[in-house]
Design a protein around this motif. Structure first.
Motif, short mmCIF file in Angstrom:
data_model
loop_
_atom_site.label_atom_id
_atom_site.label_comp_id
_atom_site.label_asym_id
_atom_site.label_seq_id
_atom_site.Cartn_x
_atom_site.Cartn_y
_atom_site.Cartn_z
N GLY A 193 38.04 14.14 -11.05
CA GLY A 193 36.85 14.41 -11.85
C GLY A 193 35.76 15.17 -11.12
O GLY A 193 34.65 15.31 -11.64
N LEU A 194 36.07 15.69 -9.92
CA LEU A 194 35.05 16.42 -9.16
C LEU A 194 34.90 17.86 -9.63
O LEU A 194 33.81 18.43 -9.58
N VAL A 195 36.01 18.48 -10.05
CA VAL A 195 36.00 19.87 -10.50
C VAL A 195 36.90 20.02 -11.71
O VAL A 195 37.67 19.12 -12.05
N ALA A 196 36.79 21.17 -12.34
CA ALA A 196 37.73 21.59 -13.38
C ALA A 196 38.19 22.99 -13.02
O ALA A 196 37.37 23.86 -12.68
N THR A 197 39.49 23.22 -13.03
CA THR A 197 40.01 24.53 -12.66
C THR A 197 40.15 25.41 -13.89
O THR A 197 40.57 24.96 -14.96
N GLU A 198 39.79 26.67 -13.72
CA GLU A 198 39.92 27.68 -14.76
C GLU A 198 40.58 28.90 -14.16
O GLU A 198 40.73 29.01 -12.94
N ARG A 199 40.96 29.84 -14.98
CA ARG A 199 41.61 31.05 -14.47
C ARG A 199 40.59 31.87 -13.67
O ARG A 199 39.59 32.36 -14.19
N GLY A 200 40.85 32.00 -12.36
CA GLY A 200 39.98 32.78 -11.50
C GLY A 200 38.67 32.12 -11.17
O GLY A 200 37.76 32.76 -10.64
N ALA A 201 38.53 30.82 -11.48
CA ALA A 201 37.26 30.15 -11.23
C ALA A 201 37.48 28.64 -11.12
O ALA A 201 38.50 28.11 -11.54
N VAL A 202 36.50 27.98 -10.53
CA VAL A 202 36.48 26.52 -10.45
C VAL A 202 35.10 26.07 -10.92
O VAL A 202 34.08 26.60 -10.48
N ARG A 203 35.08 25.09 -11.81
CA ARG A 203 33.81 24.57 -12.34
C ARG A 203 33.51 23.23 -11.68
O ARG A 203 34.33 22.31 -11.70
N ILE A 204 32.33 23.12 -11.09
CA ILE A 204 31.93 21.87 -10.44
C ILE A 204 31.46 20.88 -11.50
O ILE A 204 30.57 21.17 -12.30
N ARG A 205 32.05 19.68 -11.48
CA ARG A 205 31.69 18.63 -12.44
C ARG A 205 30.90 17.50 -11.78
O ARG A 205 30.18 16.78 -12.45
N ASP A 206 31.07 17.31 -10.49
CA ASP A 206 30.37 16.24 -9.78
C ASP A 206 29.91 16.79 -8.43
O ASP A 206 30.59 16.67 -7.42
N ARG A 207 28.70 17.36 -8.42
CA ARG A 207 28.19 17.99 -7.21
C ARG A 207 27.94 16.94 -6.11
O ARG A 207 28.21 17.19 -4.94
#
Length: 218
Positions: A193-207
Protein backbone atom coordinates in the motif's frame (compact mmCIF):
# COMPACT_ATOMS: atom_id res chain seq x y z
CA UNK A 1 23.06 44.08 -20.07
CA UNK A 2 23.56 41.37 -17.43
CA UNK A 3 25.81 38.54 -18.57
CA UNK A 4 25.54 34.84 -17.86
CA UNK A 5 28.03 34.97 -14.98
CA UNK A 6 25.39 36.82 -12.95
CA UNK A 7 23.12 33.79 -13.42
CA UNK A 8 25.72 31.22 -12.43
CA UNK A 9 25.37 29.71 -8.96
CA UNK A 10 28.57 29.98 -6.89
CA UNK A 11 30.20 32.85 -8.80
CA UNK A 12 29.08 35.63 -6.45
CA UNK A 13 32.64 36.32 -5.22
CA UNK A 14 34.35 36.02 -8.58
CA UNK A 15 36.99 38.71 -9.20
CA UNK A 16 36.47 41.18 -12.01
CA UNK A 17 39.30 39.80 -14.14
CA UNK A 18 37.95 36.25 -14.13
CA UNK A 19 34.42 37.55 -14.62
CA UNK A 20 35.46 39.49 -17.70
CA UNK A 21 37.22 36.47 -19.21
CA UNK A 22 34.27 34.19 -18.58
CA UNK A 23 31.78 36.66 -20.04
CA UNK A 24 33.51 36.27 -23.42
CA UNK A 25 32.18 32.71 -23.54
CA UNK A 26 28.67 32.17 -24.86
CA UNK A 27 26.07 29.84 -23.30
CA UNK A 28 24.89 26.87 -25.35
CA UNK A 29 21.58 25.01 -25.32
CA UNK A 30 21.58 21.22 -25.18
CA UNK A 31 18.37 19.22 -25.67
CA UNK A 32 17.48 16.39 -23.32
CA UNK A 33 19.29 13.15 -24.19
CA UNK A 34 22.48 14.80 -25.49
CA UNK A 35 25.61 12.74 -24.73
CA UNK A 36 28.43 14.98 -23.50
CA UNK A 37 31.19 12.42 -23.04
CA UNK A 38 31.86 8.68 -23.20
CA UNK A 39 34.35 6.33 -21.51
CA UNK A 40 37.87 6.66 -22.90
CA UNK A 41 37.49 10.25 -24.08
CA UNK A 42 39.66 13.08 -22.81
CA UNK A 43 38.16 16.08 -21.01
CA UNK A 44 37.97 19.07 -23.35
CA UNK A 45 36.58 21.66 -20.97
CA UNK A 46 34.74 22.48 -17.76
CA UNK A 47 30.95 22.79 -17.96
CA UNK A 48 29.04 25.39 -15.95
CA UNK A 49 25.36 24.41 -15.81
CA UNK A 50 23.05 27.42 -15.77
CA UNK A 51 19.75 25.56 -15.98
CA UNK A 52 18.82 21.89 -16.19
CA UNK A 53 20.55 18.67 -15.11
CA UNK A 54 23.27 16.39 -16.48
CA UNK A 55 23.41 12.77 -15.28
CA UNK A 56 26.74 10.94 -15.08
CA UNK A 57 26.66 7.14 -15.28
CA UNK A 58 29.14 4.34 -14.79
CA UNK A 59 28.64 1.10 -16.76
CA UNK A 60 29.86 -2.19 -15.32
CA UNK A 61 31.22 -5.23 -17.23
CA UNK A 62 27.72 -6.75 -17.21
CA UNK A 63 26.34 -3.68 -18.97
CA UNK A 64 24.41 -2.50 -15.92
CA UNK A 65 24.47 1.26 -15.29
CA UNK A 66 24.61 3.14 -12.02
CA UNK A 67 23.92 6.84 -11.64
CA UNK A 68 27.03 8.32 -10.02
CA UNK A 69 25.72 11.86 -9.63
CA UNK A 70 23.81 14.65 -11.30
CA UNK A 71 25.34 18.00 -12.24
CA UNK A 72 22.99 20.92 -11.63
CA UNK A 73 23.54 24.69 -11.28
CA UNK A 74 26.34 25.29 -8.78
CA UNK A 75 27.64 21.73 -9.07
CA UNK A 76 30.54 20.16 -10.89
CA UNK A 77 31.55 16.94 -12.60
CA UNK A 78 34.21 15.02 -10.66
CA UNK A 79 35.35 13.14 -13.75
CA UNK A 80 35.80 16.35 -15.73
CA UNK A 81 37.75 18.04 -12.92
CA UNK A 82 40.04 15.02 -12.58
CA UNK A 83 40.49 14.87 -16.33
CA UNK A 84 41.41 18.53 -16.67
CA UNK A 85 43.74 18.63 -13.66
CA UNK A 86 45.18 15.12 -13.78
CA UNK A 87 44.90 14.07 -17.40
CA UNK A 88 42.68 11.04 -16.73
CA UNK A 89 40.28 9.93 -19.47
CA UNK A 90 36.59 9.60 -18.70
CA UNK A 91 35.47 6.27 -17.27
CA UNK A 92 31.79 7.21 -17.23
CA UNK A 93 29.21 8.72 -19.55
CA UNK A 94 27.31 12.00 -19.22
CA UNK A 95 23.85 12.62 -20.71
CA UNK A 96 21.55 15.61 -20.30
CA UNK A 97 18.56 14.51 -18.22
CA UNK A 98 16.63 17.66 -19.13
CA UNK A 99 17.07 20.50 -21.57
CA UNK A 100 20.27 22.21 -20.42
CA UNK A 101 21.68 25.70 -20.78
CA UNK A 102 25.39 25.69 -20.03
CA UNK A 103 28.77 27.26 -20.73
CA UNK A 104 31.85 25.26 -21.73
CA UNK A 105 35.13 26.67 -20.43
CA UNK A 106 37.89 25.33 -22.74
CA UNK A 107 40.69 23.39 -21.06
CA UNK A 108 43.40 26.04 -21.53
CA UNK A 109 41.14 28.80 -20.20
CA UNK A 110 40.08 26.63 -17.26
CA UNK A 111 43.68 25.89 -16.27
CA UNK A 112 44.61 29.55 -16.60
CA UNK A 113 41.71 30.60 -14.38
CA UNK A 114 42.63 27.92 -11.83
CA UNK A 115 46.13 29.37 -11.66
CA UNK A 116 45.27 33.06 -11.69
CA UNK A 117 41.92 33.43 -9.92
CA UNK A 118 41.66 32.38 -6.24
CA UNK A 119 37.88 32.85 -6.31
CA UNK A 120 37.43 30.64 -9.36
CA UNK A 121 39.77 28.03 -7.86
CA UNK A 122 37.78 28.11 -4.61
CA UNK A 123 34.55 27.52 -6.55
CA UNK A 124 35.99 24.52 -8.39
CA UNK A 125 37.46 22.88 -5.29
CA UNK A 126 34.37 23.58 -3.18
CA UNK A 127 32.08 22.03 -5.79
CA UNK A 128 34.51 19.12 -6.14
CA UNK A 129 34.44 18.48 -2.39
CA UNK A 130 30.64 18.51 -2.27
CA UNK A 131 30.48 16.09 -5.19
CA UNK A 132 33.01 13.72 -3.63
CA UNK A 133 31.00 13.70 -0.40
CA UNK A 134 27.91 12.81 -2.41
CA UNK A 135 29.73 9.93 -4.09
CA UNK A 136 30.85 8.61 -0.69
CA UNK A 137 27.21 8.67 0.43
CA UNK A 138 26.27 6.77 -2.74
CA UNK A 139 28.92 4.15 -2.00
CA UNK A 140 27.63 3.84 1.55
CA UNK A 141 24.04 3.37 0.39
CA UNK A 142 24.92 0.76 -2.23
CA UNK A 143 27.16 -1.14 0.18
CA UNK A 144 25.08 -1.04 3.35
CA UNK A 145 21.48 -0.08 2.58
CA UNK A 146 18.81 -2.51 1.44
CA UNK A 147 17.44 -2.26 -2.09
CA UNK A 148 13.98 -1.46 -0.73
CA UNK A 149 15.34 1.48 1.25
CA UNK A 150 17.35 2.83 -1.69
CA UNK A 151 14.30 2.50 -3.92
CA UNK A 152 12.07 4.31 -1.42
CA UNK A 153 14.59 7.16 -1.18
CA UNK A 154 14.83 7.39 -4.98
CA UNK A 155 11.05 7.56 -5.32
CA UNK A 156 10.79 10.34 -2.76
CA UNK A 157 13.65 12.27 -4.37
CA UNK A 158 12.17 12.07 -7.87
CA UNK A 159 8.52 12.65 -6.99
CA UNK A 160 6.67 15.52 -8.62
CA UNK A 161 3.82 15.89 -6.21
CA UNK A 162 2.81 12.29 -5.65
CA UNK A 163 3.92 10.95 -9.04
CA UNK A 164 7.33 9.63 -10.09
CA UNK A 165 7.65 9.61 -13.87
CA UNK A 166 10.38 7.04 -14.42
CA UNK A 167 10.68 3.57 -15.90
CA UNK A 168 11.80 0.58 -13.86
CA UNK A 169 15.13 0.71 -15.72
CA UNK A 170 15.66 4.37 -14.85
CA UNK A 171 14.97 3.64 -11.19
CA UNK A 172 17.33 0.67 -11.29
CA UNK A 173 20.08 2.86 -12.70
CA UNK A 174 19.47 5.47 -10.01
CA UNK A 175 19.94 2.98 -7.16
CA UNK A 176 22.58 0.69 -8.69
CA UNK A 177 20.39 -2.38 -9.10
CA UNK A 178 18.85 -4.46 -11.89
CA UNK A 179 15.53 -3.71 -13.58
CA UNK A 180 14.12 -7.11 -12.61
CA UNK A 181 14.96 -6.49 -8.95
CA UNK A 182 13.33 -3.06 -9.00
CA UNK A 183 10.20 -4.48 -10.64
CA UNK A 184 9.86 -7.09 -7.90
CA UNK A 185 10.44 -4.54 -5.15
CA UNK A 186 7.89 -2.14 -6.65
CA UNK A 187 5.32 -4.96 -6.74
CA UNK A 188 6.03 -5.60 -3.05
CA UNK A 189 5.68 -1.90 -2.21
CA UNK A 190 2.38 -1.82 -4.10
CA UNK A 191 1.07 -4.83 -2.17
CA UNK A 192 2.03 -3.03 1.04
CA UNK A 193 0.00 0.00 0.00
CA UNK A 194 2.99 2.35 -0.20
CA UNK A 195 2.80 2.96 -3.96
CA UNK A 196 0.71 2.21 -7.02
CA UNK A 197 2.46 1.30 -10.26
CA UNK A 198 1.37 2.77 -13.58
CA UNK A 199 2.77 2.60 -17.08
CA UNK A 200 5.97 4.66 -17.02
CA UNK A 201 5.22 6.05 -13.57
CA UNK A 202 4.84 5.24 -9.89
CA UNK A 203 2.23 6.96 -7.70
CA UNK A 204 3.09 7.48 -4.04
CA UNK A 205 0.22 6.46 -1.75
CA UNK A 206 1.93 6.57 1.65
CA UNK A 207 4.71 9.16 1.80
CA UNK A 208 5.33 8.70 5.52
CA UNK A 209 5.66 4.96 5.09
CA UNK A 210 8.17 5.42 2.26
CA UNK A 211 10.14 7.88 4.39
CA UNK A 212 10.40 5.33 7.20
CA UNK A 213 11.52 2.66 4.75
CA UNK A 214 14.10 5.00 3.19
CA UNK A 215 15.68 5.52 6.62
CA UNK A 216 16.20 1.79 7.29
CA UNK A 217 19.80 0.55 7.27
CA UNK A 218 20.94 -3.08 7.09
Amino acid sequence: MTGWVEEATGFERLDSGARSRLERLSPISLPRGTALFHPGEAAKGFVIVLTGRIDVFLTGPSGRDILLYAVEPGGSCVQTTLGLLGGEDYSGEAVTATDVRAVLIPKDEFLSLMEGSPAFRAFVFSAFAVRMQGMLHLLERVAFQRVESRLAAALLDRAEGEVVRATHQELATAIGSAREVVSRRLDALARSGLVATERGAVRIRDRNGLSRLAAVQD
